[in-house]
Design an enzyme around this catalytic site. Sequence first.
Site, PDB file in Angstrom:
ATOM      1  N   ASP A  46      44.101  42.987  41.679  1.00 49.28           N
ATOM      2  CA  ASP A  46      45.210  43.496  40.864  1.00 49.28           C
ATOM      3  C   ASP A  46      46.029  42.329  40.317  1.00 49.28           C
ATOM      4  O   ASP A  46      46.571  41.526  41.079  1.00 49.28           O
ATOM      5  CB  ASP A  46      46.108  44.387  41.740  1.00 49.28           C
ATOM      6  CG  ASP A  46      47.271  44.991  40.970  1.00 49.28           C
ATOM      7  OD1 ASP A  46      47.095  46.078  40.399  1.00 49.28           O
ATOM      8  OD2 ASP A  46      48.349  44.365  40.935  1.00 49.28           O
ATOM      9  N   TYR A  51      52.305  38.236  35.626  1.00 51.71           N
ATOM     10  CA  TYR A  51      52.114  37.316  36.753  1.00 51.71           C
ATOM     11  C   TYR A  51      51.715  35.909  36.286  1.00 51.71           C
ATOM     12  O   TYR A  51      51.681  34.978  37.073  1.00 51.71           O
ATOM     13  CB  TYR A  51      51.051  37.837  37.734  1.00 51.71           C
ATOM     14  CG  TYR A  51      51.339  39.192  38.347  1.00 51.71           C
ATOM     15  CD1 TYR A  51      52.585  39.802  38.223  1.00 51.71           C
ATOM     16  CD2 TYR A  51      50.358  39.874  39.064  1.00 51.71           C
ATOM     17  CE1 TYR A  51      52.838  41.049  38.774  1.00 51.71           C
ATOM     18  CE2 TYR A  51      50.605  41.125  39.624  1.00 51.71           C
ATOM     19  CZ  TYR A  51      51.838  41.707  39.464  1.00 51.71           C
ATOM     20  OH  TYR A  51      52.074  42.942  40.016  1.00 51.71           O
ATOM     21  N   LYS A  76      47.967  44.556  33.849  1.00 46.57           N
ATOM     22  CA  LYS A  76      49.075  45.435  33.429  1.00 46.57           C
ATOM     23  C   LYS A  76      49.654  44.963  32.104  1.00 46.57           C
ATOM     24  O   LYS A  76      49.900  43.763  31.919  1.00 46.57           O
ATOM     25  CB  LYS A  76      50.175  45.440  34.500  1.00 46.57           C
ATOM     26  CG  LYS A  76      49.638  45.709  35.889  1.00 46.57           C
ATOM     27  CD  LYS A  76      50.722  45.901  36.931  1.00 46.57           C
ATOM     28  CE  LYS A  76      50.120  45.904  38.320  1.00 46.57           C
ATOM     29  NZ  LYS A  76      49.888  44.557  38.878  1.00 46.57           N
ATOM     30  N   HIS A 109      53.016  48.418  32.849  1.00 44.23           N
ATOM     31  CA  HIS A 109      53.641  47.844  34.055  1.00 44.23           C
ATOM     32  C   HIS A 109      54.899  48.596  34.477  1.00 44.23           C
ATOM     33  O   HIS A 109      55.170  48.750  35.665  1.00 44.23           O
ATOM     34  CB  HIS A 109      53.957  46.361  33.811  1.00 44.23           C
ATOM     35  CG  HIS A 109      54.005  45.542  35.051  1.00 44.23           C
ATOM     36  ND1 HIS A 109      53.647  44.220  35.103  1.00 44.23           N
ATOM     37  CD2 HIS A 109      54.357  45.852  36.322  1.00 44.23           C
ATOM     38  CE1 HIS A 109      53.784  43.760  36.333  1.00 44.23           C
ATOM     39  NE2 HIS A 109      54.214  44.736  37.095  1.00 44.23           N
TER      40      HIS A 109
HETATM   41  N1  LIG Z   1      53.393  47.362  39.594  1.00 45.52           N
HETATM   42  C1  LIG Z   1      54.420  46.674  40.032  1.00 45.52           C
HETATM   43  O1  LIG Z   1      55.518  46.700  39.453  1.00 45.52           O
HETATM   44  C2  LIG Z   1      54.262  45.840  41.258  1.00 45.52           C
HETATM   45  C3  LIG Z   1      55.407  45.346  41.920  1.00 45.52           C
HETATM   46  C4  LIG Z   1      55.220  44.620  43.093  1.00 45.52           C
HETATM   47  C5  LIG Z   1      53.928  44.373  43.572  1.00 45.52           C
HETATM   48  N2  LIG Z   1      52.839  44.840  42.890  1.00 45.52           N
HETATM   49  C6  LIG Z   1      51.460  44.594  43.365  1.00 45.52           C
HETATM   50  O2  LIG Z   1      51.372  44.804  44.757  1.00 45.52           O
HETATM   51  C7  LIG Z   1      50.951  43.601  45.398  1.00 45.52           C
HETATM   52  C8  LIG Z   1      51.530  43.476  46.792  1.00 45.52           C
HETATM   53  O3  LIG Z   1      52.933  43.508  46.795  1.00 45.52           O
HETATM   54  P1  LIG Z   1      53.814  42.266  47.247  1.00 45.52           P
HETATM   55  O4  LIG Z   1      53.186  41.030  46.752  1.00 45.52           O
HETATM   56  O5  LIG Z   1      55.205  42.587  46.828  1.00 45.52           O
HETATM   57  O6  LIG Z   1      53.852  42.285  48.812  1.00 45.52           O
HETATM   58  P2  LIG Z   1      53.079  42.865  50.101  1.00 45.52           P
HETATM   59  O7  LIG Z   1      51.634  42.906  49.890  1.00 45.52           O
HETATM   60  O8  LIG Z   1      53.798  44.098  50.536  1.00 45.52           O
HETATM   61  O9  LIG Z   1      53.457  41.725  51.148  1.00 45.52           O
HETATM   62  C9  LIG Z   1      53.034  40.406  50.963  1.00 45.52           C
HETATM   63  C10 LIG Z   1      53.596  39.575  52.108  1.00 45.52           C
HETATM   64  O10 LIG Z   1      52.956  39.952  53.326  1.00 45.52           O
HETATM   65  C11 LIG Z   1      52.345  38.811  53.909  1.00 45.52           C
HETATM   66  N3  LIG Z   1      51.062  39.210  54.512  1.00 45.52           N
HETATM   67  C12 LIG Z   1      50.029  39.842  53.883  1.00 45.52           C
HETATM   68  N4  LIG Z   1      49.036  40.079  54.766  1.00 45.52           N
HETATM   69  C13 LIG Z   1      49.438  39.566  55.957  1.00 45.52           C
HETATM   70  C14 LIG Z   1      48.850  39.497  57.241  1.00 45.52           C
HETATM   71  N5  LIG Z   1      47.658  40.023  57.495  1.00 45.52           N
HETATM   72  N6  LIG Z   1      49.548  38.894  58.248  1.00 45.52           N
HETATM   73  C15 LIG Z   1      50.785  38.377  58.009  1.00 45.52           C
HETATM   74  N7  LIG Z   1      51.400  38.423  56.824  1.00 45.52           N
HETATM   75  C16 LIG Z   1      50.732  39.014  55.790  1.00 45.52           C
HETATM   76  C17 LIG Z   1      52.137  37.826  52.787  1.00 45.52           C
HETATM   77  O11 LIG Z   1      52.142  36.527  53.290  1.00 45.52           O
HETATM   78  P3  LIG Z   1      50.942  35.497  52.923  1.00 45.52           P
HETATM   79  O12 LIG Z   1      50.923  35.417  51.424  1.00 45.52           O
HETATM   80  O13 LIG Z   1      51.367  34.252  53.619  1.00 45.52           O
HETATM   81  O14 LIG Z   1      49.693  36.079  53.494  1.00 45.52           O
HETATM   82  C18 LIG Z   1      53.368  38.098  51.910  1.00 45.52           C
HETATM   83  O15 LIG Z   1      54.494  37.425  52.438  1.00 45.52           O
HETATM   84  C19 LIG Z   1      51.400  42.515  44.425  1.00 45.52           C
HETATM   85  O16 LIG Z   1      50.779  41.272  44.679  1.00 45.52           O
HETATM   86  C20 LIG Z   1      51.028  43.146  43.117  1.00 45.52           C
HETATM   87  O17 LIG Z   1      49.646  43.041  42.892  1.00 45.52           O
HETATM   88  C21 LIG Z   1      52.993  45.577  41.752  1.00 45.52           C
END
Ligand SMILES: NC(=O)c1ccc[n+]([C@@H]2O[C@H](COP(=O)([O-])OP(=O)(O)OC[C@H]3O[C@@H](n4cnc5c(N)ncnc54)[C@H](OP(=O)(O)O)[C@@H]3O)[C@@H](O)[C@H]2O)c1
Length: 287
Positions: A46, A51, A76, A109
Amino acid sequence: MMLKETYKLSNGIEIPKLGLGTWMIDNDDVAKAVVDAVEIGYRHIDTAQAYQNESGVGEGIRTCGVDREDLFITTKLAAEVKSYDEAVSAIDQSLETMGLDYVDMMIIHSPQPWKDFGGEDRYFEGNREAWKALEEAYQAGKIRAIGLSNFQKEDVENILSACIVKPMVNQILAHISNTPFELIQYTQEQDILVEAYSPIAHGELLKNEKVVDLAEKYGVSVPQLSIRYVLQLGLLPLPKTANPEHMKNNADVDFTISDEDMDFLKNIETIKDYGEASVMPVFGGKL
Ligand SMILES: NC(=O)c1ccc[n+]([C@@H]2O[C@H](COP(=O)([O-])OP(=O)(O)OC[C@H]3O[C@@H](n4cnc5c(N)ncnc54)[C@H](OP(=O)(O)O)[C@@H]3O)[C@@H](O)[C@H]2O)c1
């Protein structure tokens, strides 16, 4: 094996049940993250125009050694693009930046530009124009599925009232301590798959003692419990990491949370803020 499981979109296309999020992974690092993820078994990535890592994602896709048709790539359309002409050129720009002949899915998005996120103006007309451009790219074979992100009920209704092709997904913020149950139910009733972004609350769930305790009971990590929770709600989780150990951990979710513990997780106190990330519009901040 979760990485081999798929959901079927309303147009019959299969989408892998777990995707790798790439928000905040630098363009210089993201190709390696994609290659590592694919080697571990991920088939769904994704990204987004916003980004600024589409070219790195494209490079990862082209060099990972797995056939293009076995991978599912979502990008997106930028939240600020709210006219037909701008959308047509932004769609083509994504394909060019990624160096791909097609993308598997492109989604709007946000219904509103980020500076107006959550405000009163819902940009109904602009979203219908952007949608028309997506429909045409879909019909031209440039995109295999089209959808929405951050759309509330009224925003989804706006598209449904005017579309030729129905949206196949709505990607929304959904995690333990902040699960929009009504919007999920409405969206699923329209035969639109709900994707859960920030399934680990951008990392904040790692600090929640109740979630930490329950994860310990199951002998899993907090991210595993968080990912399993959204899967059991019928959602598609998109955890972000560039760390291969975390990628493996996040995909190892073949356990079951009991009904009783699901109820407990559904009722956990709503998250108060997202720490440093609270400035981001999706986490309640204002640009
Ligand atoms: N459509 C939208 O508006 C929108 C908005 C926000 C996000 N998104 C999408 O959703 C994705 C995920 O959301 P997000 O990036 O906000 O956060 P998330 O996936 O909820 O959390 C990411 C955090 O969790 C940690 N983490 C992940 N796996 C882990 C594990 N197994 N053990 C320990 N820590 C872990 C990561 O650290 P490390 O990196 O150190 O592993 C990072 O700090 C985004 O990358 C994007 O693709 C979309």
